[in-house]
Design a protein around this motif. Structure first.
Motif, PDB file in Angstrom:
ATOM      1  N   TRP A  15       0.904  -1.177   0.040  1.00 37.67           N
ATOM      2  CA  TRP A  15       0.104  -0.059   0.129  1.00 37.67           C
ATOM      3  C   TRP A  15       0.981   1.139  -0.038  1.00 37.67           C
ATOM      4  CZ3 TRP A  15      -4.327   1.080  -1.593  1.00 37.67           C
ATOM      5  CH2 TRP A  15      -5.222   2.252  -1.277  1.00 37.67           C
ATOM      6  N   ARG A  16       1.317   1.831  -1.101  1.00 40.52           N
ATOM      7  CA  ARG A  16       2.471   2.562  -1.341  1.00 40.52           C
ATOM      8  C   ARG A  16       1.888   3.460  -2.737  1.00 40.52           C
ATOM      9  NH1 ARG A  16       3.435   2.038   3.023  1.00 40.52           N
ATOM     10  NH2 ARG A  16       5.227   1.235   4.171  1.00 40.52           N
ATOM     11  N   THR A  17       2.183   4.740  -2.512  1.00 42.50           N
ATOM     12  CA  THR A  17       1.954   5.592  -3.972  1.00 42.50           C
ATOM     13  C   THR A  17       3.017   4.931  -5.101  1.00 42.50           C
ATOM     14  OG1 THR A  17       1.851   7.562  -2.688  1.00 42.50           O
ATOM     15  CG2 THR A  17       2.389   7.877  -4.906  1.00 42.50           C
ATOM     16  N   LYS A  18       4.021   4.520  -4.861  1.00 47.16           N
ATOM     17  CA  LYS A  18       5.041   3.710  -5.702  1.00 47.16           C
ATOM     18  C   LYS A  18       4.282   2.670  -6.355  1.00 47.16           C
ATOM     19  CE  LYS A  18       9.865   2.475  -6.014  1.00 47.16           C
ATOM     20  NZ  LYS A  18      11.067   2.033  -5.161  1.00 47.16           N
ATOM     21  N   THR A  19       3.627   1.907  -5.685  1.00 46.36           N
ATOM     22  CA  THR A  19       2.915   0.583  -6.408  1.00 46.36           C
ATOM     23  C   THR A  19       2.005   1.155  -7.362  1.00 46.36           C
ATOM     24  OG1 THR A  19       2.956  -0.446  -4.158  1.00 46.36           O
ATOM     25  CG2 THR A  19       1.524  -1.172  -5.855  1.00 46.36           C
ATOM     26  N   ILE A  20       1.033   2.174  -7.039  1.00 43.76           N
ATOM     27  CA  ILE A  20       0.198   2.752  -8.076  1.00 43.76           C
ATOM     28  C   ILE A  20       1.122   3.458  -9.264  1.00 43.76           C
ATOM     29  CG2 ILE A  20      -1.632   4.234  -8.557  1.00 43.76           C
ATOM     30  CD1 ILE A  20      -2.345   1.722  -6.949  1.00 43.76           C
ATOM     31  N   ALA A  21       1.877   4.015  -9.036  1.00 38.00           N
ATOM     32  CA  ALA A  21       2.662   4.827 -10.091  1.00 38.00           C
ATOM     33  C   ALA A  21       3.526   3.798 -10.876  1.00 38.00           C
ATOM     34  CB  ALA A  21       3.835   5.539  -9.363  1.00 38.00           C
ATOM     35  N   ILE A  22       4.238   2.757 -10.540  1.00 42.18           N
ATOM     36  CA  ILE A  22       4.749   1.678 -11.292  1.00 42.18           C
ATOM     37  C   ILE A  22       3.563   1.086 -12.328  1.00 42.18           C
ATOM     38  CG2 ILE A  22       5.868  -0.602 -11.383  1.00 42.18           C
ATOM     39  CD1 ILE A  22       7.442   0.599  -9.036  1.00 42.18           C
ATOM     40  N   PHE A  23       2.444   0.787 -11.439  1.00 38.32           N
ATOM     41  CA  PHE A  23       1.313   0.004 -12.105  1.00 38.32           C
ATOM     42  C   PHE A  23       0.938   1.086 -13.508  1.00 38.32           C
ATOM     43  CE2 PHE A  23      -3.332  -0.588 -12.479  1.00 38.32           C
ATOM     44  CZ  PHE A  23      -3.275  -1.970 -12.845  1.00 38.32           C
ATOM     45  N   THR A  24       0.472   2.314 -13.068  1.00 32.62           N
ATOM     46  CA  THR A  24       0.222   3.271 -14.300  1.00 32.62           C
ATOM     47  C   THR A  24       1.318   3.373 -15.090  1.00 32.62           C
ATOM     48  OG1 THR A  24      -0.893   4.652 -12.406  1.00 32.62           O
ATOM     49  CG2 THR A  24      -0.676   5.618 -14.268  1.00 32.62           C
ATOM     50  N   ALA A  25       2.597   3.453 -14.754  1.00 34.49           N
ATOM     51  CA  ALA A  25       3.664   3.602 -15.805  1.00 34.49           C
ATOM     52  C   ALA A  25       3.594   2.079 -16.790  1.00 34.49           C
ATOM     53  CB  ALA A  25       5.044   3.834 -15.227  1.00 34.49           C
ATOM     54  N   ILE A  26       3.439   1.100 -16.116  1.00 34.26           N
ATOM     55  CA  ILE A  26       3.492  -0.262 -16.935  1.00 34.26           C
ATOM     56  C   ILE A  26       2.226  -0.107 -17.863  1.00 34.26           C
ATOM     57  CG2 ILE A  26       3.198  -2.724 -16.520  1.00 34.26           C
ATOM     58  CD1 ILE A  26       4.726  -2.399 -14.353  1.00 34.26           C
ATOM     59  N   SER A  27       1.198   0.405 -17.396  1.00 30.40           N
ATOM     60  CA  SER A  27      -0.013   0.276 -18.380  1.00 30.40           C
ATOM     61  C   SER A  27       0.181   0.764 -19.676  1.00 30.40           C
ATOM     62  CB  SER A  27      -1.338   1.061 -17.596  1.00 30.40           C
ATOM     63  OG  SER A  27      -1.196   2.236 -17.521  1.00 30.40           O
ATOM     64  N   VAL A  28       0.996   2.036 -19.733  1.00 35.79           N
ATOM     65  CA  VAL A  28       1.202   2.522 -21.082  1.00 35.79           C
ATOM     66  C   VAL A  28       1.777   1.683 -22.145  1.00 35.79           C
ATOM     67  CG1 VAL A  28       2.632   4.390 -22.197  1.00 35.79           C
ATOM     68  CG2 VAL A  28       1.213   4.707 -20.258  1.00 35.79           C
TER      69      VAL A  28
END
Lengths: 146, 203
Positions: free
Chosen positions: B110-123
């Motif tokens: 449960w970290r911002t980094k998790t969502i940031a990486i997830f969002t970046a990988i989605s591209v």
């Protein structure tokens, strides 16, 4: 970096990246032309067993606006599906009572000066002397326009 | 009102994803390439893994396709074109789910980094998905309009940009919500269970 700062940086980067993509879409898909100088153009519509010709000197300088003008002047009905942002274009689905798909696999296609159109009719700008040909056919491509 | 946290079992979380995916895809059908399925597929791979990598995307697409092809798109496409395109689209989403799992399974905190990486990988996954499905589009529909593969890819560019926008939009929203459900459970009205005497609350 503290978690709260990371979250703020992420939200800023997230919004900026979406704004950048929206801007890129605007570059790739230009807005449809609004007005043009007067051009002399011809439109030929070839349906199943009928042909309609329309010659005009007009400021309606796109394939779609010319169709609209011909429809009003000749009393030929036509129908289309409008697409909103980012495409802001139309797909003509019926002309003179002949609808795409009435005959299985047949659609309305158009050619400009013998070349298969690769733009939507609202973005297809017409120049002086252009000939627009609409055809009801099972497939498009350059072969169709010869 | 008091709340208690109920942990969501994998089948329940999968059901939530499928429901959101089907309703989202149907409601957003008017906005081409704005869809939650790609992000939900990634989440199925990342949060659930195993056979859910296939079940979630296939169920979302299968159920919503039933609605579209029996309803608004009825009679517009041949069965050959529908099945051909479906093969590319479904396999594309399963690939995205598998890649989501591969990239995120070990980062689920449960970290911002998790969502940031997830969002970046989605591209890049969105781009890969579009390259694959545009090929299917050319194979099963493009020939109907006499288009070359190169022409299909050029015409695909604005659609892919919109698809990237869709993934950027949905990845943090759905990612945060479903990650929270997965890690912390679902708060439901009710009294919190009585603590066992002698145990620390966080134990």
């Amino acid at each position: 970096m503290r978690e709260r700062t990371q979250a703020a940086v992420f939200v800023a980067a997230w919004l900026a990246s979406m704004a950048a993509v929206v801007a890129a879409v605007g570059v790739v898909v230009p807005a449809p032309p609004i007005a043009s100088s007067e051009v002399r153009v011809t439109m030929v519509i070839e349906g199943p067993g009928w042909t309609i010709e329309y010659d005009a000197s007009t400021t309606n300088g796109t394939a779609f606006l010319l169709m609209k003008e011909a429809s009003a002047n000749l009393g030929v009905d036509f129908d289309y599906v409008a697409y909103g942002w980012p495409y802001d274009d139309v797909l003509i689905t019926s002309i003179n009572g002949t609808r795409s798909g009435d005959v299985s696999g047949y659609d309305w296609h158009y050619c400009v000066n013998g070349r298969y159109a690769t733009l939507g009719a609202l973005h297809q700008v017409l120049a002086n002397g252009d000939v627009v040909r609409w055809l009801y056919a099972p497939g498009g491509g350059s072969e169709l326009c010869r | 009102m008091t709340f208690r946290v109920r942990n969501l079992a994998k089948p329940h979380l999968a059901l939530v994803m499928i429901t959101v995916g089907v309703i989202g895809r149907i409601l957003l059908a008017g906005a081409a390439n704005i869809e939650p399925v790609l992000v939900l597929s990634m989440l199925a791979g990342a949060l659930l893994g195993s056979y859910y990598t296939i079940v979630v995307p296939v169920a979302i697409m299968g159920l919503s396709d039933l609605y579209f092809y029996l309803g608004p798109y009825s009679g517009q496409y041949s069965t050959f074109a529908i099945l051909g395109l479906a093969a590319f689209v479904y396999s594309g989403f399963v690939f995205v789910a598998a890649m989501g799992g591969f990239a995120m399974r070990r980062r689920l905190v449960w970290r911002t980094k998790t969502i940031a990486i997830f969002t970046a990988i989605s591209v890049p996954l969105t781009v890969a998905f579009d390259v694959w499905t545009a090929f299917g589009d050319w194979l099963f529909l493009g020939s109907r309009f006499g288009l070359t593969l190169q022409e299909v890819y050029v015409m695909q560019i604005p659609f892919t940009l919109i698809h990237i926008l869709s993934s950027l939009l949905f990845a943090p929203i759905l990612g945060t919500t479903l990650l929270a459900l997965h890690l912390h459970g679902l708060p439901t009205p009710g009294t919190a269970p009585t603590e066992t005497p002698g145990r620390a609350p966080d134990e």
